[in-house]
Design an enzyme around this catalytic site. Structure first.
Site, mmCIF file in Angstrom:
data_model
loop_
_atom_site.group_PDB
_atom_site.id
_atom_site.type_symbol
_atom_site.label_atom_id
_atom_site.label_comp_id
_atom_site.label_asym_id
_atom_site.label_seq_id
_atom_site.Cartn_x
_atom_site.Cartn_y
_atom_site.Cartn_z
ATOM 1 N N SER A 1 16.866 -31.453 -2.270
ATOM 2 C CA SER A 1 16.822 -30.866 -3.623
ATOM 3 C C SER A 1 18.081 -31.201 -4.415
ATOM 4 O O SER A 1 18.014 -31.503 -5.614
ATOM 5 C CB SER A 1 16.661 -29.347 -3.548
ATOM 6 O OG SER A 1 15.444 -29.010 -2.945
ATOM 7 N N LYS B 1 24.729 -17.591 -4.742
ATOM 8 C CA LYS B 1 24.439 -19.010 -4.992
ATOM 9 C C LYS B 1 24.105 -19.256 -6.454
ATOM 10 O O LYS B 1 23.504 -18.398 -7.111
ATOM 11 C CB LYS B 1 23.229 -19.450 -4.143
ATOM 12 C CG LYS B 1 23.563 -19.916 -2.759
ATOM 13 C CD LYS B 1 22.367 -20.660 -2.187
ATOM 14 C CE LYS B 1 22.584 -21.135 -0.785
ATOM 15 N NZ LYS B 1 21.377 -21.768 -0.230
ATOM 16 N N HIS C 1 9.354 -30.478 1.175
ATOM 17 C CA HIS C 1 8.980 -29.073 1.432
ATOM 18 C C HIS C 1 7.457 -28.951 1.543
ATOM 19 O O HIS C 1 6.942 -28.276 2.437
ATOM 20 C CB HIS C 1 9.444 -28.166 0.286
ATOM 21 C CG HIS C 1 10.935 -28.058 0.141
ATOM 22 N ND1 HIS C 1 11.584 -28.191 -1.069
ATOM 23 C CD2 HIS C 1 11.913 -27.822 1.055
ATOM 24 C CE1 HIS C 1 12.888 -28.030 -0.891
ATOM 25 N NE2 HIS C 1 13.111 -27.814 0.379
ATOM 26 N N ARG D 1 15.614 -32.805 9.013
ATOM 27 C CA ARG D 1 15.649 -34.209 8.589
ATOM 28 C C ARG D 1 16.472 -35.101 9.511
ATOM 29 O O ARG D 1 16.476 -36.306 9.353
ATOM 30 C CB ARG D 1 16.210 -34.318 7.171
ATOM 31 C CG ARG D 1 15.218 -33.981 6.101
ATOM 32 C CD ARG D 1 15.897 -33.641 4.807
ATOM 33 N NE ARG D 1 16.724 -32.446 4.973
ATOM 34 C CZ ARG D 1 17.181 -31.711 3.970
ATOM 35 N NH1 ARG D 1 16.930 -32.077 2.735
ATOM 36 N NH2 ARG D 1 17.900 -30.633 4.198
HETATM 37 P P1 ADP Z 1 17.994 -23.821 2.206
HETATM 38 O O1 ADP Z 1 18.988 -23.533 1.115
HETATM 39 O O2 ADP Z 1 17.448 -22.579 2.853
HETATM 40 O O3 ADP Z 1 18.411 -24.873 3.197
HETATM 41 P P2 ADP Z 1 16.170 -25.780 1.088
HETATM 42 O O4 ADP Z 1 15.229 -25.560 -0.041
HETATM 43 O O5 ADP Z 1 17.232 -26.789 0.912
HETATM 44 O O6 ADP Z 1 16.723 -24.346 1.411
HETATM 45 O O7 ADP Z 1 15.352 -26.159 2.400
HETATM 46 C C1 ADP Z 1 14.403 -25.293 2.967
HETATM 47 C C2 ADP Z 1 13.948 -25.884 4.301
HETATM 48 O O8 ADP Z 1 13.255 -27.109 4.050
HETATM 49 C C3 ADP Z 1 15.094 -26.238 5.250
HETATM 50 O O9 ADP Z 1 14.694 -25.958 6.569
HETATM 51 C C4 ADP Z 1 15.265 -27.724 5.053
HETATM 52 O O10 ADP Z 1 15.798 -28.338 6.215
HETATM 53 C C5 ADP Z 1 13.814 -28.138 4.823
HETATM 54 N N1 ADP Z 1 13.716 -29.388 4.070
HETATM 55 C C6 ADP Z 1 14.291 -29.708 2.896
HETATM 56 N N2 ADP Z 1 13.961 -30.956 2.526
HETATM 57 C C7 ADP Z 1 13.166 -31.458 3.514
HETATM 58 C C8 ADP Z 1 12.516 -32.713 3.748
HETATM 59 N N3 ADP Z 1 12.652 -33.722 2.901
HETATM 60 N N4 ADP Z 1 11.795 -32.849 4.874
HETATM 61 C C9 ADP Z 1 11.681 -31.819 5.752
HETATM 62 N N5 ADP Z 1 12.267 -30.630 5.601
HETATM 63 C C10 ADP Z 1 13.005 -30.437 4.498
#
Ligand code: ADP
Length: 184
Positions: free
Chosen positions: A150, A63, A39, A112
């Site tokens: 995450s 959630k 992130h 990703r």
């Molecule tokens: P959500 O529940 O909205 O998907 P996340 O916190 O899982 O929230 O992810 C937020 C954003 O960050 C999403 O667009 C996700 O694809 C991106 N993201 C998560 N991990 C990575 C990573 N390792 N590299 C690039 N983008 C990421």
């Protein structure tokens, strides 16, 4: 994106010197439960492109999160502190509504690989249906962070695995504290 009209000086060489300053703003919404180095990488790159980046910490009552919205916000605020053009907010409704309210058109999402594609594509279509001016821009992950997620980081931390290469130290500490708590 919004325009600020500035009138520079009352008269310069007997004519009005009027110019536009264009501010490009974007939002980066997510659960960030917890925020990871993946992130942070997206935030660093997006904030280098846009004048202002607003990180929106989602609070969805449907959630179940490990960290409360306030905890996620606090971690995120500490992580982005060195970058002066990044602000953080909690939002418990549609991101399209937040963007409408703030007059922001650009929505950033991280990407990703193909596994993210159908979900992210549908989400971008839904946001466009809600607010046709929204443009979703995808930033592909830095290869270093391609496997960071995450959910897997939480699982690893729950077994007291080493997450220090996946999250900033403050998040690693918060995970340690969460899973050390016998009340969980
Ligand atoms: P959500 O529940 O909205 O998907 P996340 O916190 O899982 O929230 O992810 C937020 C954003 O960050 C999403 O667009 C996700 O694809 C991106 N993201 C998560 N991990 C990575 C990573 N390792 N590299 C690039 N983008 C990421």
């Amino acid at each position: 994106m919004f325009f600020i009209l500035r009138i520079k000086g009352p008269f310069v060489k007997s004519y009005f010197n009027i110019y536009f300053e264009i501010m490009f703003k974007a939002v980066f919404p997510g659960s960030f439960d917890p925020p990871t180095l993946g992130h942070l990488n997206i935030i660093e790159r997006a904030s280098a492109i846009f004048d202002e980046l607003v990180v929106v910490v989602a609070e969805n009552r449907q959630k179940k999160y490990l960290f409360s919205a306030e905890e996620r916000l606090l971690m995120m605020e500490k992580m982005v502190k060195p970058r002066g053009n990044v602000a953080c907010h909690i939002w418990d409704s549609l991101i399209a509504d937040f963007m409408k309210r703030e007059n922001i058109r650009i929505l950033i999402r991280g990407f990703r690989g193909m596994e993210d594609f159908s979900y992210e594509f549908e989400l971008s279509m839904m946001n466009k249906a809600l607010h046709p001016h929204i443009e979703t821009l995808f930033l592909s992950t830095d290869p270093k962070y391609i496997v960071l997620r995450s959910s897997s980081i939480k699982e690893l931390a729950s077994f007291h695995g080493d997450v220090s290469l996946m999250v900033p130290p403050l998040v690693a500490e918060a995970l340690k504290a969460k899973f050390a708590d016998p009340g969980l």
